[in-house]
Design an enzyme around this catalytic site. Structure first.
Site, PDB file in Angstrom:
ATOM      1  N   SER A 114      -6.136   1.350  -2.473  1.00 17.45           N
ATOM      2  CA  SER A 114      -5.250   2.501  -2.304  1.00 17.45           C
ATOM      3  C   SER A 114      -4.136   2.540  -3.330  1.00 17.45           C
ATOM      4  O   SER A 114      -3.529   3.590  -3.541  1.00 17.45           O
ATOM      5  CB  SER A 114      -4.653   2.507  -0.893  1.00 17.45           C
ATOM      6  OG  SER A 114      -3.977   1.299  -0.621  1.00 17.45           O
ATOM      7  N   GLU A 149     -10.128  10.308  -3.429  1.00 19.48           N
ATOM      8  CA  GLU A 149      -9.636  10.400  -4.796  1.00 19.48           C
ATOM      9  C   GLU A 149     -10.558   9.596  -5.717  1.00 19.48           C
ATOM     10  O   GLU A 149     -10.733   8.391  -5.522  1.00 19.48           O
ATOM     11  CB  GLU A 149      -8.212   9.858  -4.879  1.00 19.48           C
ATOM     12  CG  GLU A 149      -7.221  10.687  -4.068  1.00 19.48           C
ATOM     13  CD  GLU A 149      -5.861  10.028  -3.985  1.00 19.48           C
ATOM     14  OE1 GLU A 149      -4.947  10.479  -4.702  1.00 19.48           O
ATOM     15  OE2 GLU A 149      -5.705   9.071  -3.192  1.00 19.48           O
ATOM     16  N   ASN A 188      -0.927   8.680  -2.503  1.00 21.98           N
ATOM     17  CA  ASN A 188       0.085   7.695  -2.136  1.00 21.98           C
ATOM     18  C   ASN A 188       1.363   7.851  -2.946  1.00 21.98           C
ATOM     19  O   ASN A 188       2.456   7.538  -2.456  1.00 21.98           O
ATOM     20  CB  ASN A 188      -0.471   6.275  -2.269  1.00 21.98           C
ATOM     21  CG  ASN A 188      -1.103   5.800  -0.966  1.00 21.98           C
ATOM     22  OD1 ASN A 188      -0.592   6.091   0.116  1.00 21.98           O
ATOM     23  ND2 ASN A 188      -2.208   5.093  -1.061  1.00 21.98           N
TER      24      ASN A 188
END
Length: 304
Positions: A114, A149, A188
């Site tokens: 992430s 993503e 993020n």
């Protein structure tokens, strides 16, 4: 023409089992790999429960999933290998070294990290292997949240990047292309920029944590599913957007380190829901209720 592929997901815990479920549900064969047999057993049970909760018959999907404790053995016949192991750079680097040798030369290699730059994860790979490595950052729970993503490094071959995007579209996800490999990718970076400002407001005594959540959930959060921030900027006009930014940007937080408030809370043992106290106070009942409401909301959104 057979368009199914062989998918290996390494790491069957928090995210891996849901990623495997997505591909198996779409008709692909999946190998779930984890060194812990108990994790694999729980993963299959969770997939069964997920499908039942969504009103689907689990049998056909589970029939396309096998398990293996060896990641290299699991990757031997793969067209796509997705890594979903803990966020430790050295662990991911070693895993991809091993898998790149074991998997077929055509197999695409993807990391579900992430925040760790994909370039760093592939630093120990050969140039050819780095050409088929990219990021696929799924969001939790991956079988319900549509976004993935797709992150391209300077080494990722264009055809690998495009193929991964098309596979994700085909299994019903909403992928976006991240053209440069930056820490945190898109989602993020946006999310934690807001968190930095939110925690700063609490730290400066402007409001409490409940007020932050109330504001987000009852204002711009309501618009989010149909009105993104760039759409909103165009909607109100870029002149107004620029004028607001001139006034507001100098007052926003720009600190490069985590807020001292987090250090204070952690030192006191107030680490979040699991401790009954974090930025907000929690009982077992209130924490369970929030998780239930989130699950119901995501399922409603997925059905729509």
């Amino acid at each position: 023409m057979d368009t199914t592929i062989k998918v290996t997901v390494i790491g069957a815990g928090l995210m891996g089992h849901g990623i495997g479920q997505v591909f198996a549900r779409a008709g692909h064969t999946v190998v779930l790999s984890d060194p812990n047999p108990a994790v694999l057993d729980r993963a299959l049970a969770q997939i069964r429960q997920n499908l039942a909760d969504e009103g689907d018959e689990p049998g056909p999907v589970l029939g396309r999933i096998t398990t293996d404790v060896s990641p290299t053995r699991a990757a031997v016949h793969a067209d796509l290998v997705i890594e979903a192991v803990p966020e430790r750079l050295a662990l991911k680097q070693q895993l991809f070294e091993d898998v790149a040798r074991a998997a077929p030369d055509h197999a695409i290699l993807a990391s579900n990290t992430s925040v760790i730059p994909i370039t760093d994860i592939g630093a120990r790979l050969s140039e050819r292997a780095r050409g088929r490595l990219l990021g696929t950052h799924w969001w939790n729970p991956p079988h319900l949240v549509p976004l993935v993503e797709v992150v391209r490094t300077a080494y990722t071959r264009v055809e690998v990047f495009e193929q991964m995007y098309l596979w994700l579209v085909a299994v019903g996800k909403r992928p976006v292309k991240v053209q440069r490999d930056v820490t945190g990718f898109i989602g993020n970076r946006l999310q934690h920029a807001m968190w930095r400002e939110a925690i700063g407001l609490i730290e400066d005594g402007i409001c409490d944590a409940e007020a932050i959540d109330t504001v987000v959930k009852n204002s711009f959060g309501l618009r989010g599913p149909v009105l993104g921030p760039m759409e909103n900027a165009d909607l109100v006009g870029l002149e107004l957007t620029r004028d607001v930014h001139r006034v507001m940007f100098p007052a926003l937080k720009t600190n490069a380190e985590p807020s001292p408030l987090l250090d204070q809370l952690i030192a006191q043992g107030h680490v979040g829901m699991k401790a009954g106290q974090g930025l907000r106070s929690w009982t077992t009942e209130s924490a369970d209720q929030l998780r239930l409401e989130l699950d119901r909301h995501l399922r409603r959104m997925a059905r729509s």
